[in-house]
Design a protein around this motif. Sequence first.
Motif, PDB file in Angstrom:
ATOM      1  N   ARG A   1       0.824  -1.213   0.000  1.00 18.16           N
ATOM      2  CA  ARG A   1       0.000   0.000   0.000  1.00 18.16           C
ATOM      3  C   ARG A   1       0.863   1.270   0.000  1.00 18.16           C
ATOM      4  O   ARG A   1       0.324   2.376  -0.068  1.00 18.16           O
ATOM      5  CB  ARG A   1      -0.937  -0.015   1.200  1.00 18.16           C
ATOM      6  CG  ARG A   1      -2.043  -1.077   1.097  1.00 18.16           C
ATOM      7  CD  ARG A   1      -2.777  -1.143   2.433  1.00 18.16           C
ATOM      8  NE  ARG A   1      -3.909  -2.039   2.473  1.00 18.16           N
ATOM      9  CZ  ARG A   1      -3.826  -3.334   2.797  1.00 18.16           C
ATOM     10  NH1 ARG A   1      -2.648  -3.897   3.036  1.00 18.16           N
ATOM     11  NH2 ARG A   1      -4.917  -4.074   2.861  1.00 18.16           N
TER      12      ARG A   1
ATOM     13  N   TYR B   1       5.513 -11.802   5.649  1.00 19.98           N
ATOM     14  CA  TYR B   1       4.998 -13.045   5.052  1.00 19.98           C
ATOM     15  C   TYR B   1       5.647 -13.368   3.709  1.00 19.98           C
ATOM     16  O   TYR B   1       5.541 -14.491   3.212  1.00 19.98           O
ATOM     17  CB  TYR B   1       3.462 -12.992   4.920  1.00 19.98           C
ATOM     18  CG  TYR B   1       2.936 -12.047   3.869  1.00 19.98           C
ATOM     19  CD1 TYR B   1       2.927 -12.402   2.519  1.00 19.98           C
ATOM     20  CD2 TYR B   1       2.434 -10.807   4.230  1.00 19.98           C
ATOM     21  CE1 TYR B   1       2.454 -11.528   1.565  1.00 19.98           C
ATOM     22  CE2 TYR B   1       1.956  -9.925   3.271  1.00 19.98           C
ATOM     23  CZ  TYR B   1       1.977 -10.290   1.942  1.00 19.98           C
ATOM     24  OH  TYR B   1       1.508  -9.422   0.996  1.00 19.98           O
TER      25      TYR B   1
ATOM     26  N   THR C   1       8.396  -6.367   8.331  1.00 16.97           N
ATOM     27  CA  THR C   1       7.364  -5.866   9.243  1.00 16.97           C
ATOM     28  C   THR C   1       7.419  -6.490  10.636  1.00 16.97           C
ATOM     29  O   THR C   1       6.699  -6.051  11.528  1.00 16.97           O
ATOM     30  CB  THR C   1       5.962  -6.085   8.630  1.00 16.97           C
ATOM     31  OG1 THR C   1       5.868  -7.437   8.149  1.00 16.97           O
ATOM     32  CG2 THR C   1       5.710  -5.134   7.478  1.00 16.97           C
TER      33      THR C   1
ATOM     34  N   ILE D   1       3.272  -2.023   6.830  1.00 16.16           N
ATOM     35  CA  ILE D   1       3.700  -0.949   5.937  1.00 16.16           C
ATOM     36  C   ILE D   1       2.477  -0.472   5.144  1.00 16.16           C
ATOM     37  O   ILE D   1       1.533  -1.248   4.966  1.00 16.16           O
ATOM     38  CB  ILE D   1       4.821  -1.434   4.976  1.00 16.16           C
ATOM     39  CG1 ILE D   1       4.398  -2.735   4.268  1.00 16.16           C
ATOM     40  CG2 ILE D   1       6.125  -1.592   5.723  1.00 16.16           C
ATOM     41  CD1 ILE D   1       5.334  -3.174   3.165  1.00 16.16           C
TER      42      ILE D   1
ATOM     43  N   GLU E   1      -0.981   3.845   8.434  1.00 18.43           N
ATOM     44  CA  GLU E   1      -2.265   3.848   7.709  1.00 18.43           C
ATOM     45  C   GLU E   1      -2.104   4.665   6.415  1.00 18.43           C
ATOM     46  O   GLU E   1      -2.090   5.904   6.427  1.00 18.43           O
ATOM     47  CB  GLU E   1      -3.435   4.370   8.552  1.00 18.43           C
ATOM     48  CG  GLU E   1      -3.892   3.399   9.631  1.00 18.43           C
ATOM     49  CD  GLU E   1      -4.342   2.051   9.074  1.00 18.43           C
ATOM     50  OE1 GLU E   1      -4.983   2.026   8.007  1.00 18.43           O
ATOM     51  OE2 GLU E   1      -4.036   1.030   9.705  1.00 18.43           O
ATOM     52  N   SER E   2      -2.043   3.930   5.323  1.00 20.89           N
ATOM     53  CA  SER E   2      -1.752   4.559   4.034  1.00 20.89           C
ATOM     54  C   SER E   2      -2.702   5.706   3.681  1.00 20.89           C
ATOM     55  O   SER E   2      -2.288   6.731   3.144  1.00 20.89           O
ATOM     56  CB  SER E   2      -1.793   3.499   2.930  1.00 20.89           C
ATOM     57  OG  SER E   2      -3.069   2.874   2.904  1.00 20.89           O
TER      58      SER E   2
HETATM   59  N1  LIG Z   1      -4.868  -0.362   6.749  1.00 18.80           N
HETATM   60  C1  LIG Z   1      -3.441  -0.425   6.597  1.00 18.80           C
HETATM   61  C2  LIG Z   1      -3.048  -1.835   6.133  1.00 18.80           C
HETATM   62  C3  LIG Z   1      -1.552  -2.037   6.162  1.00 18.80           C
HETATM   63  C4  LIG Z   1      -1.171  -3.431   5.738  1.00 18.80           C
HETATM   64  O1  LIG Z   1      -1.862  -4.417   6.032  1.00 18.80           O
HETATM   65  N2  LIG Z   1      -0.033  -3.529   5.085  1.00 18.80           N
HETATM   66  C5  LIG Z   1       0.472  -4.820   4.643  1.00 18.80           C
HETATM   67  C6  LIG Z   1       1.217  -4.662   3.325  1.00 18.80           C
HETATM   68  S1  LIG Z   1       0.296  -3.825   2.075  1.00 18.80           S
HETATM   69  C7  LIG Z   1       1.476  -5.310   5.673  1.00 18.80           C
HETATM   70  O2  LIG Z   1       2.311  -4.560   6.099  1.00 18.80           O
HETATM   71  N3  LIG Z   1       1.393  -6.549   6.128  1.00 18.80           N
HETATM   72  C8  LIG Z   1       2.386  -6.975   7.094  1.00 18.80           C
HETATM   73  C9  LIG Z   1       2.621  -8.404   7.122  1.00 18.80           C
HETATM   74  O3  LIG Z   1       1.734  -9.115   6.693  1.00 18.80           O
HETATM   75  O4  LIG Z   1       3.669  -8.820   7.613  1.00 18.80           O
HETATM   76  C10 LIG Z   1      -2.979   0.646   5.595  1.00 18.80           C
HETATM   77  O5  LIG Z   1      -3.783   1.055   4.748  1.00 18.80           O
HETATM   78  O6  LIG Z   1      -1.837   1.111   5.681  1.00 18.80           O
END
Ligand SMILES: N[C@@H](CCC(=O)N[C@@H](CS)C(=O)NCC(=O)O)C(=O)O
Length: 218
Positions: free
Chosen positions: A11, A35, A49, A63, A75-76
């Motif tokens: 994001r 992941y 992360t 992120i 929060e993007s």
């Molecule tokens: N609502 C949050 C969602 C953030 C999110 O879930 N980011 C994902 C990547 S796009 C992440 O960092 N996941 C971490 C992980 O699964 O280790 C936003 O919009 O920033």
Amino acid sequence: MLTIHGVTRSRASRIIWLCHELGLPFRQEPVIQAYKLPFPDAPDAPVNTRSPSFLALSPAGAIPVIEDDGLVLSESLACTLHLAKKHGGDLAPRDAAEEALMLQWSFYAATAIEPDALTIMMLHAGREQTSEDATLIADAAERLVRPMKVLEDHLATHGHLVGDRFTVADLNVAEIVRYAEGYGELMGQFPAVLAWLAGCHERPAFRKMWDARATKEH
Ligand SMILES: N[C@@H](CCC(=O)N[C@@H](CS)C(=O)NCC(=O)O)C(=O)O
């Protein structure tokens, strides 16, 4: 200088697109999703992360995160709304009412569209589907009909989400609707949404982000 923590294939793309729209320079720290790594906790793993250094910055462990003049923000959508408002111009709200509408559309997309659109993208894009996947996709698409119709009706009469011009609200919502874009059975029902999305994707700032993204593994 603004720092964006997060790989481009995340994001973080929303913030990168916005920076290109604003002509805003930034530094990128390519923090990767845990992941995506086989051993995210290994001592030689790239910053991810789950890395203690990243968690110290942002305990939510997701992120993107930005650092902007001492402000640490996750929060993007909050990041794009903050940067648009701070730097002004056509993308930003012109008054409190526009700001409220930009928040409304951004929250609507994040809550009513993003989870199901993500399901479609994850299960539909470029892989073999099991019958279980097909059911999950069909269920997600069914739930998306109502919120997509809300977008369709608005865009068919207004062309953009707020203020009859391209704003940060269009950018935020477009980056969420994009997840379902490839699922013709759903999106074919919403020509105004597709036309609006195509217009968003023709913008040079989107193309710059997207073309760079295509060269990245992450
Ligand atoms: N609502 C949050 C969602 C953030 C999110 O879930 N980011 C994902 C990547 S796009 C992440 O960092 N996941 C971490 C992980 O699964 O280790 C936003 O919009 O920033």
